[in-house]
Design an enzyme around this catalytic site. Structure first.
Site, mmCIF file in Angstrom:
data_model
loop_
_atom_site.group_PDB
_atom_site.id
_atom_site.type_symbol
_atom_site.label_atom_id
_atom_site.label_comp_id
_atom_site.label_asym_id
_atom_site.label_seq_id
_atom_site.Cartn_x
_atom_site.Cartn_y
_atom_site.Cartn_z
ATOM 1 N N TYR A 122 35.836 33.738 38.705
ATOM 2 C CA TYR A 122 34.618 33.690 37.886
ATOM 3 C C TYR A 122 34.975 33.182 36.502
ATOM 4 C CZ TYR A 122 34.910 37.522 34.451
ATOM 5 O OH TYR A 122 35.234 38.309 33.368
ATOM 6 N N PHE A 214 33.884 46.446 34.250
ATOM 7 C CA PHE A 214 34.252 46.077 35.625
ATOM 8 C C PHE A 214 35.618 45.399 35.661
ATOM 9 C CE2 PHE A 214 34.415 42.766 38.875
ATOM 10 C CZ PHE A 214 34.072 43.453 40.028
ATOM 11 N N ASP A 215 35.846 44.412 34.800
ATOM 12 C CA ASP A 215 37.111 43.675 34.774
ATOM 13 C C ASP A 215 38.298 44.613 34.539
ATOM 14 O OD1 ASP A 215 34.892 41.965 34.043
ATOM 15 O OD2 ASP A 215 36.369 40.408 33.629
ATOM 16 N N THR A 216 38.168 45.445 33.499
ATOM 17 C CA THR A 216 39.264 46.326 33.126
ATOM 18 C C THR A 216 39.572 47.308 34.242
ATOM 19 O OG1 THR A 216 38.629 46.161 30.791
ATOM 20 C CG2 THR A 216 40.049 47.995 31.412
#
Length: 424
Positions: A122, A214-216
């Site tokens: 993404y 979310f990423d972390t």
């Protein structure tokens, strides 16, 4: 080409008032994509079309495999859905889904869950990251060398243009992650990431956040499971029209860090199911802070006993200070080796010299504490006997052990671990 819409599953049950995500399917003759690049958007009617056309042209010119671009529209209220549908109809290999709720994590979770491409990626719609880094980002995943790849703005070789406010916030956030969760990756929030689909299928069910954390959360879980994370220095130019609400996002991130930290401390995540199989593991982190504390305490008790025995043997010949230094050096080397294997699960010779050098640095801190304690005892009680010296060393060793555990966990054996390569 006519666009046909159909429903696909969401990451949460639909209600009567919320539509299911929708997508425009690819033509039947289009080859199966190797890479699926998701572009999450919310009210991006101005930036969406130039972003997707530029990305499509770049992939068509430089990417050697079939690809798909998936526009993930999470509840836009402007013309974004119409633009997304038109781009999906005009550009081969372009798809789109629409979600009824906002959240970057929700958009990525839904798009990645439904994709069958071997590599999922993404990037942000503002294209702050130079697209020249896209192929280096996904190449280790295509080859099977790595499990996750992230762009980093904080590594040597990155070239970043942004204001001091965003720079300070970013560095403080990543520093806080390293200090509290002992992470090894350098940049958690760069909007430029990729993951192998087989890894995503095991990771996504464990990731609770559906917004900016979310990423972390995904990276922390992956790293603690011993998955291989590849970092790519990027050229990055700040978007002055960023929609991120800094205060609200920062508070949400702090709550997320507390939640994931608690889950890891309790050993509440099934990390063993995520670990790579095959090959000789250079390292594997035992899950749960409590287990590490127990193992470290056991090793520390044995090291302290070794230290006191050596001190007792050497004391008559060398004097108190020299005996303490020699005994602590020998026990520190043994302590580092034991903790490397038993407490932090690191096996093999990879990084052993670096670990022992860092362990010696921790030893110097312990030496300063114990030697200082002995010096203070001899200054305040010149006639103190051998028993008083041993008691002083025990107390000083307890303090040094606690400090050494923190140093070992955050610095000597951080959560960033390396595993053997899997088959392509």
């Amino acid at each position: 080409m006519r666009t046909v819409l159909r429903s696909v599953p969401s990451d949460r049950p639909a209600t009567a008032s919320s539509a299911l995500p929708r997508r425009a399917p690819l033509p039947a003759h289009h080859p199966d994509p190797v890479l699926d690049v998701v572009v999450p958007v919310y009210n991006e009617e101005n930036d969406l079309e130039p972003c997707v056309r530029r990305l499509h042209a770049h992939l068509g010119e430089t990417f050697p495999y079939a690809f798909r671009i998936t526009i993930a529209d999470n509840a836009s209220t402007d013309a974004t859905p119409r633009i997304a549908a038109r781009l999906a109809a005009e550009l081969p290999g372009t798809d789109w889904i629409r979600l009824a709720e906002k959240g970057r994590g929700r958009a990525l979770h839904t798009a990645w869950s439904r994709s069958r491409a071997p590599v999922l990626a993404y990037l942000d719609v503002d294209l702050s990251t130079d697209l020249a880094a896209l192929l280096p980002l996904v190449a280790p995943l295509i080859s099977g060398h790595s499990d996750i790849a992230i762009g980093t703005r904080l590594a040597r070789g990155s070239r970043v243009v942004r204001g001091p406010k965003r720079e300070i916030i970013s560095r403080c956030y990543n520093g806080l992650l390293r200090g509290t969760l002992a992470v090894g990756f350098s940049d958690a929030q760069c909007g430029f990431k990729a993951v192998r689909r087989d890894v995503a299928e095991r990771l996504l069910p464990l990731v609770e956040d559906r917004e900016w954390f979310f990423d972390t959360e995904l990276l922390v879980i992956a790293e603690r499971a011993g998955l291989r994370i590849h970092e790519v220095p990027v050229d990055w130019v700040d978007d002055p029209d960023s929609r991120v609400h800094i205060l609200a996002t920062a508070l949400a991130d702090l709550r997320g860090m507390a939640r994931i930290g608690g889950a890891l401390a309790r050993g509440g995540l099934p990390l063993s199911a995520l670990r790579r199989s095959g090959g000789d593991l250079a390292g594997e982190l035992p899950s749960g802070l409590a287990g590490q504390v127990v193992r470290f305490a056991a090793v520390g008790a044995a090291s302290t006993l070794c230290h006191l025995l050596l001190y007792t043997v050497l004391r008559p010949a060398t004097g108190a200070q020299a005996a303490n230094a020699l005994a602590l050096l020998a026990s520190a080397i043994a302590n580092t080796a034991a903790n490397r294997r038993v407490t932090f699960g690191v096996r093999g010779r990879g990084g052993a010299l670096r670990h022992h050098l860092k362990g010696l640095a921790a030893f110097l801190i312990g030496l300063a504490l114990t030697s200082g304690s002995l010096a203070l005892l001899h200054h305040t009680a010149p006639g103190a006997g051998h028993g008083a010296e041993l008691m002083t060393l025990v107390v000083a060793n307890l303090a040094a052990t606690l400090l050494r555990f923190l140093l070992f966990r955050a610095w000597v054996f951080p959560a960033r671990l390396t595993t053997g390569p899997s088959a392509p």
